[in-house]
Design a protein around this motif. Structure first.
Motif, PDB file in Angstrom:
ATOM      1  N   ILE A  21      10.149   0.571   0.017  1.00 32.06           N
ATOM      2  CA  ILE A  21      10.163   1.356   1.250  1.00 32.06           C
ATOM      3  C   ILE A  21      10.635   0.433   2.360  1.00 32.06           C
ATOM      4  O   ILE A  21      10.089  -0.652   2.544  1.00 32.06           O
ATOM      5  N   GLY A  22      11.643   0.866   3.096  1.00 28.79           N
ATOM      6  CA  GLY A  22      12.124   0.085   4.229  1.00 28.79           C
ATOM      7  C   GLY A  22      11.154   0.191   5.388  1.00 28.79           C
ATOM      8  O   GLY A  22      10.435   1.181   5.518  1.00 28.79           O
ATOM      9  N   ALA A  62      -1.888  10.131   3.314  1.00 26.10           N
ATOM     10  CA  ALA A  62      -2.275   9.528   4.592  1.00 26.10           C
ATOM     11  C   ALA A  62      -3.707   9.003   4.525  1.00 26.10           C
ATOM     12  O   ALA A  62      -3.992   7.881   4.967  1.00 26.10           O
ATOM     13  N   ILE A  63      -4.605   9.799   3.955  1.00 27.59           N
ATOM     14  CA  ILE A  63      -6.002   9.380   3.826  1.00 27.59           C
ATOM     15  C   ILE A  63      -6.103   8.134   2.950  1.00 27.59           C
ATOM     16  O   ILE A  63      -6.828   7.188   3.279  1.00 27.59           O
ATOM     17  N   ARG A  64      -5.363   8.110   1.861  1.00 26.21           N
ATOM     18  CA  ARG A  64      -5.388   6.943   0.966  1.00 26.21           C
ATOM     19  C   ARG A  64      -4.820   5.702   1.648  1.00 26.21           C
ATOM     20  O   ARG A  64      -5.386   4.613   1.533  1.00 26.21           O
ATOM     21  N   ILE A  65      -3.699   5.852   2.345  1.00 27.68           N
ATOM     22  CA  ILE A  65      -3.080   4.712   3.040  1.00 27.68           C
ATOM     23  C   ILE A  65      -4.030   4.152   4.093  1.00 27.68           C
ATOM     24  O   ILE A  65      -4.231   2.937   4.182  1.00 27.68           O
ATOM     25  N   ILE A 100       0.823  -1.208   0.000  1.00 28.49           N
ATOM     26  CA  ILE A 100       0.000   0.000   0.000  1.00 28.49           C
ATOM     27  C   ILE A 100       0.857   1.258   0.000  1.00 28.49           C
ATOM     28  O   ILE A 100       0.639   2.170  -0.797  1.00 28.49           O
ATOM     29  N   TRP A 101       1.817   1.324   0.885  1.00 30.94           N
ATOM     30  CA  TRP A 101       2.627   2.547   0.994  1.00 30.94           C
ATOM     31  C   TRP A 101       3.348   2.831  -0.322  1.00 30.94           C
ATOM     32  O   TRP A 101       3.399   3.969  -0.771  1.00 30.94           O
TER      33      TRP A 101
END
Length: 70
Positions: free
Chosen positions: A12-13, A28-31, A2-3
């Motif tokens: 992404i680590g 943030a809203i989408r995640i 997702i991120w």
């Protein structure tokens, strides 16, 4: 992941911070929305802002799904 999809990044680590990755309020809203769909739980943007990383969010989400209070 997702991120990665939301932020437009290939990798992404687990300890990389949301804001340092270029995250903003729309991301943030989408995640949170996509995570809610996947987990079947109601979440808040505050969760993402408090935990700041994929690892932190995953840990907190596990506790929420286990019925623990935030």
């Amino acid at each position: 992941m997702i991120w990665c999809d939301v932020l437009g990044l290939e990798r992404i680590g687990p300890q990389e911070e949301f804001l340092e990755l270029g995250g903003d309020s729309v991301a943030a809203i989408r995640i949170i929305g996509l995570t809610e769909e996947m987990a079947g739980a109601e979440l808040s943007i505050q969760l993402l802002l408090e935990t700041r990383t994929v690892a932190g969010m995953a840990e907190r989400l596990e506790r929420i799904l286990a019925g623990e209070r935030p």
